[in-house]
Design a protein around this motif. Structure first.
Motif, PDB file in Angstrom:
ATOM      1  N   ASP A 552       0.833  -1.209   0.000  1.00 50.69           N
ATOM      2  CA  ASP A 552       0.000   0.000   0.000  1.00 50.69           C
ATOM      3  C   ASP A 552       0.861   1.249   0.000  1.00 50.69           C
ATOM      4  N   ARG A 553       1.977   1.199   0.715  1.00 53.56           N
ATOM      5  CA  ARG A 553       2.846   2.381   0.768  1.00 53.56           C
ATOM      6  C   ARG A 553       3.532   2.627  -0.579  1.00 53.56           C
ATOM      7  N   ALA A 554       3.918   1.540  -1.260  1.00 48.42           N
ATOM      8  CA  ALA A 554       4.549   1.715  -2.569  1.00 48.42           C
ATOM      9  C   ALA A 554       3.569   2.303  -3.581  1.00 48.42           C
ATOM     10  N   LEU A 555       2.280   1.965  -3.464  1.00 52.24           N
ATOM     11  CA  LEU A 555       1.276   2.544  -4.357  1.00 52.24           C
ATOM     12  C   LEU A 555       1.016   4.005  -4.046  1.00 52.24           C
ATOM     13  N   ASP A 556       0.991   4.332  -2.724  1.00 50.21           N
ATOM     14  CA  ASP A 556       0.708   5.703  -2.309  1.00 50.21           C
ATOM     15  C   ASP A 556       1.451   5.978  -1.004  1.00 50.21           C
ATOM     16  N   PRO A 557       2.668   6.512  -1.077  1.00 51.13           N
ATOM     17  CA  PRO A 557       3.457   6.730   0.141  1.00 51.13           C
ATOM     18  C   PRO A 557       2.737   7.560   1.195  1.00 51.13           C
ATOM     19  N   ALA A 558       1.870   8.448   0.774  1.00 55.94           N
ATOM     20  CA  ALA A 558       1.205   9.316   1.744  1.00 55.94           C
ATOM     21  C   ALA A 558       0.092   8.596   2.498  1.00 55.94           C
ATOM     22  N   SER A 559      -0.341   7.456   2.006  1.00 55.05           N
ATOM     23  CA  SER A 559      -1.483   6.779   2.620  1.00 55.05           C
ATOM     24  C   SER A 559      -1.092   5.919   3.817  1.00 55.05           C
ATOM     25  N   VAL A 560       0.171   5.593   3.933  1.00 51.82           N
ATOM     26  CA  VAL A 560       0.644   4.715   5.014  1.00 51.82           C
ATOM     27  C   VAL A 560       1.765   5.435   5.755  1.00 51.82           C
ATOM     28  N   SER A 561       1.585   5.625   7.046  1.00 51.62           N
ATOM     29  CA  SER A 561       2.582   6.336   7.839  1.00 51.62           C
ATOM     30  C   SER A 561       3.754   5.425   8.192  1.00 51.62           C
TER      31      SER A 561
END
Length: 695
Positions: A552-561
């Motif tokens: 999930d972070r690789a798809l959207d770094p801002a979505s996962v802290s």
């Protein structure tokens, strides 16, 4: 310091000795005040000592309110046992049946929480005392007063003199981490200096694995204490502390991997010497020299083969990380706000990490196809085991001695205290016999040396309690050794000491231990190998969860802290700790276990999976832009991890383990680079190979 993270054992030993000494004095004074007579004085002192010993282990919370609530039920639990024992004492058959019922209840009530573990011991001890002393109803009120007074004394001491301070405890855990880090460096040196393939290299490799596991244990204990705001370093939050701990873990991973790689290569003597020098500096209390010596490694290896370059780069990076992480921060004396959403990876139990029962309780026992007892809860199953063992111990013990059968009952009862698997119960029973045998020899010598000297005998009793509590978590045999010495002194003070009596105790203890082993093997047995398989699946499931978060972070770094990633990483660390906890005893040769190398290979392989996942998370967590290709690769490996977590097998070790577990599959990935996607793909290659191997 390395052996005792947080100095919990030291504090437990001091508290045990201090509580017992004070309670014995208070019990003696109370007996004089109530004109209890000679026998009553002994009873008051013994009862007070029992309350002190149980209370020492139960009242270790740093919160006064929590200790007060726990202690409030001590008189009720022990009073219920004494009352029941007193009412049934006139009838021998009824008393024996009551003994078995009380044993069942004492274990069954553990299902309601940790406090009930100690209430069960109080109930059982109260019944035992009443049955053993043939207590009468007129003497009962005075004994209840003695229990209440002793409880108040132990509570007062536990909340004042022996109160555990979170800030000081966390500081001690940090010092333990530094000491264990130095131990890991020494083990790495031993591997580099050993001849490849030699027994010395095997021993050094095993020492590295154990030292690495001990460092993880200290990190998880720090994470547990971070949940308590007063323990946090000045200006830090719990998440900040966790991030630093995981950074240190990453450095130790690089250190371990670099050492193993370098030891398996034909590196030039100058490179090995430089590595030994840097690790030797890291093994000192002042590791600044290691940070200065580490850069020489990549320079010396610049013309060497790629495998040597990679090993030198790993060592350099590992030393740089370890020496830069402030694992001994300045601690604040002020209470600061903590994060309400922070949850430690492993909730501490009495200031320590949870033990084997917390792991074994998740495993189904053998015989589910025909035995309805296997469907009961863990505590209820153990209660049934204890009831069966207690009944058999009474029968067998009575054949040996109709008056001293209770020693066999005690041995059978404690076989199921703090144990979870049949191997664990068997080992504890054998350790009890070994400790009793050694304690008998020492007890005879010590009792004769202190014969006629009351103060010397009391000093030996208090010292034995300290040593038993301090060494209990190292080996149960040590505790029983010193407990037997203490009992020898008590018998001498009571005028009942004799060599024949102590030998009788050994016979009864051996009989009770044999009964406990037989019941553990035959009545709803929990297999250690089944437990290893179940917990191994939990480790791989935790790795799969981590990979899902990284996807999930690789798809959207801002979505996962970053905190969410850290939470998944340390959860995998905790599952690995649980696997090592239950599997590590099998890495040594046992009478009934002849495959320790296979178990070591399996544990090492799983540990490498976790370490590689941590390396991947470090690379992926620093991404600032979406990377769809990397996310797709992470998703594929996550599916493989889920498959491995759900795979079933026969419990045997994998057919083969890579000589360099964690080495990249693709030679192109061996290049030393600072490109984050390249590092992530290299870690994915390693992780994919390891997961296929474990599957």
């Amino acid at each position: 310091m390395a052996s005792d993270p947080g100095l919990g054992r030291l504090q437990l030993g001091l508290a045990g000795a201090g509580n017992v000494a004070v309670c014995m004095v208070v019990g003696y004074g109370l007996a004089l005040l109530l004109h209890a007579g000679a026998q009553g004085t002994v009873v008051f002192m013994l009862l007070s000592s029992v309350v002190a010993m149980i209370g020492t282990n139960a009242l270790v919370d740093h919160r006064i309110r929590a200790n007060a609530i726990t202690a409030a039920y001590f008189p009720l639990a022990m009073g219920a046992g004494i009352t029941a024992g007193t009412l049934l004492a006139p009838s021998q058959p009824a008393s024996l049946v009551g003994f078995v019922v009380v044993m069942f209840l004492a274990v069954w009530m553990r299902r309601f929480g940790l406090g009930y573990f100690f209430y069960g011991f109080m109930l059982w001890n109260g019944y035992f005392f009443a049955s053993f002393l043939k207590t009468t109803l007129p003497a009962l009120p005075a004994m209840l007063v003695a229990i209440i007074v002793a409880t108040a004394v132990v509570l007062l001491l536990s909340c004042t003199v022996f109160r555990r301070h979170p800030r000081r405890t966390l500081a001690a855990v940090f010092r333990s981490m530094s000491a264990r880090q130095r131990g890991l460096a020494r083990a790495c040196i031993a591997l580099l200096e050993a001849d490849p393939g030699s027994p010395g290299a095997d021993r050094a490799s095993l020492a590295i694995f154990r030292a690495r596991a001990r460092a993880t244990e200290a990190a998880l204990m720090s994470d547990g204490w971070a949940a308590h705001a007063p323990a946090l370093p000045e200006g830090w939050t719990a998440s900040t502390l966790r991030a630093r701990l995981l950074e240190l873990q990453l450095g130790l991973d690089r250190l371990t991997l670099g050492t193993r790689r370098l030891a398996a290569t034909d590196a030039a003597p100058a490179i090995r010497a430089a590595a030994v020098e840097a690790l030797g500096a890291l093994a000192t209390p002042n590791p600044a020299r290691a940070r200065e010596a580490a850069p020489a490694l990549p320079e010396l290896a610049s013309a060497a083969p790629l495998s040597v370059q990679a090993a030198a780069a790993d060592l350099h990076r590992g030393i740089s990380i370890v020496t830069s992480v402030p694992n001994r921060p300045v601690l604040s004396r002020t209470v600061q706000e903590n994060e309400p959403q922070f949850v430690p990876a492993a909730g501490l139990v009495l200031g320590q990490l949870p033990g084997i029962p917390s792991v074994a309780s998740e495993v189904d026992p053998r015989g589910a196809a025909w035995n309805p007892l296997t469907r009961l809860q863990f505590a209820t199953r153990q209660a049934v085991q204890v009831a069966v063992a207690g009944t058999l111990a009474i029968l067998v013990g009575s054949l040996i001695s109709g008056q001293r059968y209770y020693w066999a009952v005690i041995a059978a009862f404690v076989s199921f205290a703090g144990t979870g698997t049949r191997f664990d119960t068997t080992r504890k029973s054998l350790l009890r016999v070994a400790g009793t045998l050694g304690g008998l020899v020492a007890g005879v010598v010590v009792a004769r040396l202190t014969n006629g000297n009351l103060f010397a005998a009391l000093a030996v009793i208090v010292a034995s309690i300290f040593c038993g509590n301090y060494l209990m978590r190292i080996s149960y045999a040590y505790m029983i050794f010193f407990l037997t010495i203490m009992l020898s002194e008590l018998y001498a003070l009571l005028g009942q000491f004799s060599d024949e009596l102590l030998l009788l105790r050994l016979d009864e203890t051996a009989a009770g231990a044999a009964v406990g082993i037989a019941v553990a093997l035959l009545v709803t047995p929990v297999s250690t190998r089944d437990t290893i398989k179940v917990v191994q699946g939990s480790v791989l499931a935790a790795v799969a969860d981590l990979l899902g978060t990284l996807h999930d972070r690789a798809l959207d770094p801002a979505s996962v802290s970053a905190n969410a990633v850290d939470e998944r990483v340390i959860a995998a660390d905790n599952q690995l700790r649980r696997l090592v906890l239950v599997g590590e005893p099998l890495t040594r040769y046992q009478i009934w276990e002849n495959r320790p190398r296979a178990i070591r290979r399996r544990l090492t392989l799983v540990a490498n999976i976790v370490a590689t996942a941590r390396s991947l998370s470090d690379a992926a967590s620093r991404l600032r832009q979406p990377d769809v290709e990397l996310a797709a690769e992470i998703g594929k490996v996550a599916d493989l991890a889920r498959t491995a977590a759900g795979a079933t097998g026969d419990g045997a070790a994998p057919a083969a383990v890579p000589v360099l577990a964690g080495e990249p599959l693709d030679p192109s990935a061996r290049a030393i680079t600072q490109n984050l996607p390249t590092q992530a793909h290299a870690a994915l290659d390693r992780l994919q190979a390891l997961l296929r191997e474990i599957t």
